[in-house]
Every structure is written in C-alpha cells, then in structure tokens.
Design a protein around this motif. Structure first.
Motif, mmCIF file in Angstrom:
data_model
loop_
_atom_site.group_PDB
_atom_site.id
_atom_site.type_symbol
_atom_site.label_atom_id
_atom_site.label_comp_id
_atom_site.label_asym_id
_atom_site.label_seq_id
_atom_site.Cartn_x
_atom_site.Cartn_y
_atom_site.Cartn_z
ATOM 1 N N GLU A 20 -3.295 3.210 -3.925
ATOM 2 C CA GLU A 20 -2.533 2.901 -4.972
ATOM 3 C C GLU A 20 -1.457 1.833 -4.347
ATOM 4 O O GLU A 20 -1.284 1.831 -3.073
ATOM 5 C CB GLU A 20 -1.709 4.119 -5.359
ATOM 6 N N TYR A 22 0.892 -1.094 0.101
ATOM 7 C CA TYR A 22 -0.003 -0.038 -0.044
ATOM 8 C C TYR A 22 0.832 1.323 -0.024
ATOM 9 O O TYR A 22 1.933 1.593 0.806
ATOM 10 C CB TYR A 22 -0.971 0.019 1.242
ATOM 11 N N ARG A 23 0.514 2.071 -1.026
ATOM 12 C CA ARG A 23 1.338 3.531 -1.000
ATOM 13 C C ARG A 23 0.684 4.473 -0.679
ATOM 14 O O ARG A 23 1.475 5.663 -0.601
ATOM 15 C CB ARG A 23 1.556 3.505 -2.674
ATOM 16 N N ASP A 52 2.030 -0.736 -4.753
ATOM 17 C CA ASP A 52 3.306 -0.987 -5.552
ATOM 18 C C ASP A 52 3.276 -2.544 -5.539
ATOM 19 O O ASP A 52 3.257 -3.317 -4.712
ATOM 20 C CB ASP A 52 4.545 -0.389 -4.917
#
Length: 124
Positions: free
Chosen positions: A33, A22-23, A35
């Motif tokens: 968003e 989790y970004r 990664d």
C-alpha cells in the motif's frame, strides 16, 4: 511519480509532482500500500528529478491551510524536496562483468553466498 516542470512568477525553476510513499503491506490482501504525497522542488534540485526514474527524495514536510472559500480552508501536506538522487534509470543495464577482473558477476555472487563466517573467525 507524476512530474511537472515549471517556473514560478520570479523565474525560479520548479518541479511539482506526486510520489507514492510505501506504507506497508495490507494485512488482509498482502498487497503493498502507498500514500500519495505531493512534492515541490526549487532551483537546481528540480533539474535532477526525472520522470520514469526511481528516485530517492529527501526533504521536509510542510503543512498549510489553502483558502478555498470554505469556512476552514483546505489543509495541504506537501514535501519540499531538498535533495534528489536517482537510484535506478531505465536505460542503464545491469553489470554482467566485474570491471577489474572480467569475471562473470553471477559466479561472483554465488561464491560470496557460499562464504560462512562463524564467531571463531572474528577477532573480537
């Protein structure tokens, strides 16, 4: 999470996969968003990692250059999983009744929400 269970050339069990890290939320769309990060787990740890189960993975990040025929090679970033904990399983149902009292958990949650503690209630 994508997962492949395999073994290496000397027989050590391995789990290879990709997890979403989790970004944060996109400032424009307010959507989460993630990664994608490849991971590897060896030995007994690899047996704890299960597909379709929410997991907490802890380990270290390794980077290395994979020779791919280009002048500089390809940089690989990979997590080596040292500890894996399932945090939820699809077949486990939520607890509806308190184990020792037999009370409905929803009523207990509502009662706890109504408790107010002020600074005067604290001994320090």
């Amino acid at each position: 999470m994508q997962l492949t269970n395999t073994g290496n050339s000397n027989g050590t069990k391995m789990a290879l996969g990709t997890i979403g890290v989790y970004r944060g939320k996109n400032k424009e769309t307010d959507q989460p968003e993630f990664d994608n990060l490849p991971f590897v787990a060896y030995g007994a740890v690899s047996e704890y990692i299960k597909q379709d189960t929410k997991m907490m993975l802890s380990g270290k990040i390794n980077t290395y250059i994979r020779q791919d025929g280009s002048q500089y090679g390809q940089r690989v970033v990979q997590m080596q999983v040292l500890v894996a904990y399932p945090i939820a399983t699809p077949d486990k149902q939520s607890i509806k009744e308190h184990q020792s009292t037999g009370l409905d958990m929803d009523s207990i949650d509502k009662a706890v929400d109504q408790i107010n503690v002020s600074d005067n209630d604290l001994p320090f």
